[in-house]
Design a protein around this motif. Structure first.
Motif, PDB file in Angstrom:
ATOM      1  N   LEU A   1       0.837  -1.209   0.000  1.00 46.27           N
ATOM      2  CA  LEU A   1       0.000   0.000   0.000  1.00 46.27           C
ATOM      3  C   LEU A   1       0.867   1.254   0.000  1.00 46.27           C
ATOM      4  CD1 LEU A   1      -2.752   1.398   0.214  1.00 46.27           C
ATOM      5  CD2 LEU A   1      -2.602   1.145   2.714  1.00 46.27           C
ATOM      6  N   ALA A   2       1.881   1.294   0.865  1.00 43.80           N
ATOM      7  CA  ALA A   2       2.778   2.455   0.923  1.00 43.80           C
ATOM      8  C   ALA A   2       3.508   2.640  -0.406  1.00 43.80           C
ATOM      9  CB  ALA A   2       3.787   2.282   2.061  1.00 43.80           C
ATOM     10  N   THR A   3       3.954   1.523  -0.998  1.00 40.67           N
ATOM     11  CA  THR A   3       4.639   1.588  -2.293  1.00 40.67           C
ATOM     12  C   THR A   3       3.704   2.100  -3.370  1.00 40.67           C
ATOM     13  OG1 THR A   3       6.055  -0.265  -1.654  1.00 40.67           O
ATOM     14  CG2 THR A   3       5.948   0.265  -3.993  1.00 40.67           C
ATOM     15  N   ALA A   4       2.456   1.638  -3.342  1.00 41.63           N
ATOM     16  CA  ALA A   4       1.463   2.073  -4.333  1.00 41.63           C
ATOM     17  C   ALA A   4       1.185   3.563  -4.214  1.00 41.63           C
ATOM     18  CB  ALA A   4       0.176   1.277  -4.160  1.00 41.63           C
ATOM     19  N   ILE A   5       1.067   4.047  -2.976  1.00 40.40           N
ATOM     20  CA  ILE A   5       0.814   5.474  -2.763  1.00 40.40           C
ATOM     21  C   ILE A   5       1.966   6.306  -3.310  1.00 40.40           C
ATOM     22  CG2 ILE A   5       0.632   7.276  -0.987  1.00 40.40           C
ATOM     23  CD1 ILE A   5      -0.897   5.238   0.735  1.00 40.40           C
ATOM     24  N   LEU A   6       3.189   5.937  -2.933  1.00 40.67           N
ATOM     25  CA  LEU A   6       4.364   6.718  -3.328  1.00 40.67           C
ATOM     26  C   LEU A   6       4.637   6.627  -4.828  1.00 40.67           C
ATOM     27  CD1 LEU A   6       6.650   5.769  -0.311  1.00 40.67           C
ATOM     28  CD2 LEU A   6       5.644   8.011  -0.751  1.00 40.67           C
ATOM     29  N   THR A   7       4.626   5.400  -5.350  1.00 39.39           N
ATOM     30  CA  THR A   7       4.901   5.214  -6.776  1.00 39.39           C
ATOM     31  C   THR A   7       3.768   5.763  -7.624  1.00 39.39           C
ATOM     32  OG1 THR A   7       6.133   3.195  -6.265  1.00 39.39           O
ATOM     33  CG2 THR A   7       5.483   3.521  -8.552  1.00 39.39           C
ATOM     34  N   GLY A   8       2.522   5.529  -7.180  1.00 41.56           N
ATOM     35  CA  GLY A   8       1.363   5.956  -7.961  1.00 41.56           C
ATOM     36  C   GLY A   8       1.292   7.458  -8.146  1.00 41.56           C
ATOM     37  N   VAL A   9       1.477   8.208  -7.061  1.00 50.75           N
ATOM     38  CA  VAL A   9       1.332   9.662  -7.171  1.00 50.75           C
ATOM     39  C   VAL A   9       2.461  10.277  -8.000  1.00 50.75           C
ATOM     40  CG1 VAL A   9       2.585  10.246  -5.034  1.00 50.75           C
ATOM     41  CG2 VAL A   9       0.771  11.753  -5.870  1.00 50.75           C
ATOM     42  N   ILE A  10       3.691   9.764  -7.856  1.00 49.25           N
ATOM     43  CA  ILE A  10       4.811  10.300  -8.641  1.00 49.25           C
ATOM     44  C   ILE A  10       4.652   9.922 -10.112  1.00 49.25           C
ATOM     45  CG2 ILE A  10       7.303  10.217  -9.013  1.00 49.25           C
ATOM     46  CD1 ILE A  10       6.364  11.811  -6.529  1.00 49.25           C
ATOM     47  N   THR A  11       4.226   8.691 -10.385  1.00 47.72           N
ATOM     48  CA  THR A  11       4.012   8.274 -11.771  1.00 47.72           C
ATOM     49  C   THR A  11       2.906   9.095 -12.421  1.00 47.72           C
ATOM     50  OG1 THR A  11       4.690   6.023 -11.215  1.00 47.72           O
ATOM     51  CG2 THR A  11       3.532   6.304 -13.288  1.00 47.72           C
ATOM     52  N   ALA A  12       1.862   9.404 -11.663  1.00 48.84           N
ATOM     53  CA  ALA A  12       0.755  10.193 -12.197  1.00 48.84           C
ATOM     54  C   ALA A  12       1.207  11.593 -12.595  1.00 48.84           C
ATOM     55  CB  ALA A  12      -0.372  10.269 -11.167  1.00 48.84           C
ATOM     56  N   PHE A  13       1.954  12.255 -11.725  1.00 51.44           N
ATOM     57  CA  PHE A  13       2.335  13.641 -11.969  1.00 51.44           C
ATOM     58  C   PHE A  13       3.583  13.790 -12.830  1.00 51.44           C
ATOM     59  CE2 PHE A  13      -0.344  14.587  -8.228  1.00 51.44           C
ATOM     60  CZ  PHE A  13      -1.039  15.676  -8.725  1.00 51.44           C
ATOM     61  N   CYS A  14       4.516  12.841 -12.732  1.00 45.88           N
ATOM     62  CA  CYS A  14       5.821  12.999 -13.393  1.00 45.88           C
ATOM     63  C   CYS A  14       6.082  11.980 -14.495  1.00 45.88           C
ATOM     64  CB  CYS A  14       6.951  12.896 -12.365  1.00 45.88           C
ATOM     65  SG  CYS A  14       6.805  14.027 -10.981  1.00 45.88           S
ATOM     66  N   GLY A  15       5.215  10.976 -14.619  1.00 54.50           N
ATOM     67  CA  GLY A  15       5.480   9.903 -15.567  1.00 54.50           C
ATOM     68  C   GLY A  15       6.354   8.838 -14.927  1.00 54.50           C
ATOM     69  N   PRO A  16       6.568   7.727 -15.629  1.00 55.65           N
ATOM     70  CA  PRO A  16       7.401   6.651 -15.075  1.00 55.65           C
ATOM     71  C   PRO A  16       8.876   7.058 -15.052  1.00 55.65           C
ATOM     72  CG  PRO A  16       6.731   6.131 -17.318  1.00 55.65           C
ATOM     73  CD  PRO A  16       6.013   7.387 -16.952  1.00 55.65           C
ATOM     74  N   ILE A  17       9.486   7.031 -13.874  1.00 54.97           N
ATOM     75  CA  ILE A  17      10.899   7.396 -13.712  1.00 54.97           C
ATOM     76  C   ILE A  17      11.669   6.145 -13.303  1.00 54.97           C
ATOM     77  CG2 ILE A  17      12.540   8.886 -12.519  1.00 54.97           C
ATOM     78  CD1 ILE A  17      10.267  10.839 -12.013  1.00 54.97           C
ATOM     79  N   ALA A  18      12.600   5.748 -14.134  1.00 57.62           N
ATOM     80  CA  ALA A  18      13.280   4.463 -13.952  1.00 57.62           C
ATOM     81  C   ALA A  18      14.492   4.576 -13.032  1.00 57.62           C
ATOM     82  CB  ALA A  18      13.723   3.921 -15.309  1.00 57.62           C
ATOM     83  N   PHE A  19      14.803   3.454 -12.372  1.00 57.82           N
ATOM     84  CA  PHE A  19      16.070   3.175 -11.691  1.00 57.82           C
ATOM     85  C   PHE A  19      16.294   3.904 -10.367  1.00 57.82           C
ATOM     86  CE2 PHE A  19      17.086   2.000 -16.096  1.00 57.82           C
ATOM     87  CZ  PHE A  19      17.543   0.705 -15.883  1.00 57.82           C
ATOM     88  N   VAL A  20      15.571   4.976 -10.088  1.00 52.41           N
ATOM     89  CA  VAL A  20      15.814   5.708  -8.838  1.00 52.41           C
ATOM     90  C   VAL A  20      15.559   4.809  -7.631  1.00 52.41           C
ATOM     91  CG1 VAL A  20      15.143   7.688  -7.423  1.00 52.41           C
ATOM     92  CG2 VAL A  20      15.235   7.910  -9.914  1.00 52.41           C
ATOM     93  N   GLY A  21      14.418   4.100  -7.650  1.00 53.99           N
ATOM     94  CA  GLY A  21      14.071   3.226  -6.536  1.00 53.99           C
ATOM     95  C   GLY A  21      14.957   2.008  -6.415  1.00 53.99           C
ATOM     96  N   LEU A  22      15.707   1.718  -7.447  1.00 52.83           N
ATOM     97  CA  LEU A  22      16.621   0.578  -7.421  1.00 52.83           C
ATOM     98  C   LEU A  22      18.022   0.987  -6.973  1.00 52.83           C
ATOM     99  CD1 LEU A  22      17.256  -2.369  -8.042  1.00 52.83           C
ATOM    100  CD2 LEU A  22      17.463  -1.756 -10.453  1.00 52.83           C
ATOM    101  N   VAL A  23      18.494   2.095  -7.486  1.00 54.56           N
ATOM    102  CA  VAL A  23      19.882   2.514  -7.258  1.00 54.56           C
ATOM    103  C   VAL A  23      20.083   3.135  -5.875  1.00 54.56           C
ATOM    104  CG1 VAL A  23      21.660   4.138  -8.004  1.00 54.56           C
ATOM    105  CG2 VAL A  23      20.388   2.816  -9.704  1.00 54.56           C
ATOM    106  N   VAL A  24      19.228   4.095  -5.518  1.00 56.04           N
ATOM    107  CA  VAL A  24      19.458   4.876  -4.300  1.00 56.04           C
ATOM    108  C   VAL A  24      19.495   4.023  -3.027  1.00 56.04           C
ATOM    109  CG1 VAL A  24      18.586   6.743  -2.836  1.00 56.04           C
ATOM    110  CG2 VAL A  24      18.584   6.999  -5.324  1.00 56.04           C
ATOM    111  N   PRO A  25      18.505   3.124  -2.779  1.00 56.01           N
ATOM    112  CA  PRO A  25      18.573   2.332  -1.540  1.00 56.01           C
ATOM    113  C   PRO A  25      19.845   1.496  -1.430  1.00 56.01           C
ATOM    114  CG  PRO A  25      16.389   2.175  -2.503  1.00 56.01           C
ATOM    115  CD  PRO A  25      17.249   2.860  -3.514  1.00 56.01           C
ATOM    116  N   ASN A  26      20.313   0.947  -2.553  1.00 55.47           N
ATOM    117  CA  ASN A  26      21.550   0.158  -2.523  1.00 55.47           C
ATOM    118  C   ASN A  26      22.758   1.025  -2.194  1.00 55.47           C
ATOM    119  OD1 ASN A  26      21.136  -2.792  -3.331  1.00 55.47           O
ATOM    120  ND2 ASN A  26      19.925  -1.745  -4.889  1.00 55.47           N
TER     121      ASN A  26
END
Length: 332
Positions: free
Chosen positions: A243-268
């Motif tokens: 649910l938290a992932t859906a809220i965060l990813t959904g709102v950013i994807t809606a307003f900014c479009g799909p943004i790749a790799f940020v959620g993969l690279v930064v936490p690592n």
């Protein structure tokens, strides 16, 4: 322990200071430069008759704040997914969460299917799509124990939803199709000043929910059985993470479009820098690191604009893809 905590806070303070300075620098960038006085007045003493102050407040401020919110939201989403699936290559983009959001947005913008009208409908559509994709991946993880197989399922799910989007595009109105294509490139320019409150509220809501899950996330690292023995309702925690992932990813994807790799690279990268498994510190680092990355990308786009017009999605992929390859070679 006290020395370790001081190290974490020192690192976080340095990241915050760097972010603050880069945000101020980013606000000065554009088709023409503005003075520090205009920058201050545009933010705190707004005069609608001043062209420079209007530029700062109406155009640059929403763009830069959107960059901060997008980086923070996507990084937290990636951290949640990596902990949930115990996989450093998990993320909202790789596992198809972005694809689910994109499919619902495509249906909302290019067909007669609408959940709700206006911007609220776009955000709601993206969240529903992201949550649906998250539930599907979560359900798949119960039957697929192999990490690589789960990633392949995410990639195939993304390909499947991409094919559905192509079908919708084939029958879409040309104007709607153009709008969707521009949206799919990823952009920080689509958020208007009066929409910032909505975007900020939803992102902060998602981050607050994520922070409430710090203790369960730490225990999930021990494994589902150990977490259950320690009093954690694993099924409930999984749903809340999705649910938290859906809220965060959904709102950013809606307003900014799909943004790749940020959620993969930064936490690592945050895990390497902080050298801890405590999700309280990792979340703070992810918020700061993600915001810093997108702000740097925006600065690069502004500086390159006279010579090259790069979409945000392309720039994050150019940065992220080599890092992901390095992570694969390092981890597997």
């Amino acid at each position: 322990m006290q020395t370790v905590n001081k190290t974490y806070w020192k690192t976080s303070s340095l990241l915050f200071l760097a972010l603050l300075l880069l945000v101020l620098y980013d606000l000065t960038l554009g088709s023409y430069t503005v003075s520090l006085k205009d920058l201050f007045n545009g933010l705190f003493n707004y005069d609608a008759t001043s062209t420079h102050e209007v530029t700062v407040r109406i155009f640059r401020f929403p763009r830069v704040i959107t960059a901060v919110l997008a980086g923070a939201a996507l990084s937290i989403s990636g951290l949640l997914m990596q902990t949930l699936f115990q996989n450093p290559l998990a993320g909202p983009y790789v596992l198809g969460i972005n694809s689910g959001a994109s499919l619902l947005v495509a249906l909302s913008t290019m067909s007669s299917f609408h959940i709700v009208g206006s911007d609220v409908g776009l955000v709601t559509s993206a969240m529903v799509g992201a949550f649906g994709a998250g539930v599907f991946i979560l359900f798949s993880s119960l039957y697929v124990k192999n990490k690589v197989s789960l990633l392949l399922i995410g990639i195939m799910f993304g390909s499947f939803t991409g094919a559905l989007v192509n079908v919708v595009q084939a029958y879409a109105d040309p104007n709607n199709l153009k709008a969707f294509m521009l949206w799919s490139f990823g952009s920080l320019q689509g958020v208007e000043y009066n929409q910032l409150s909505t975007l900020s509220f939803v992102v902060l809501l998602g981050i607050a929910l994520s922070m409430l899950l710090v203790k369960p996330l730490n225990l999930l690292l021990l494994g589902d059985k150990s977490a259950s023995l320690l009093g954690i309702n694993v099924k409930k925690v999984r749903v809340l993470i999705v649910l938290a992932t859906a809220i965060l990813t959904g709102v950013i994807t809606a307003f900014c479009g799909p943004i790749a790799f940020v959620g993969l690279v930064v936490p690592n990268m945050v895990k390497l820098i902080y050298k801890t498994t405590n999700h309280y510190h990792l979340m703070i680092g992810s918020v700061l690191g993600g915001a810093l990355l997108i702000v740097i990308c925006d600065i690069a786009m502004q500086l390159l604009m006279p010579y090259l017009n790069l979409p945000l999605n392309a720039l994050t992929a150019l940065i992220g893809a080599p890092v992901v390859m390095w992570i694969i070679m390092r981890k597997f």
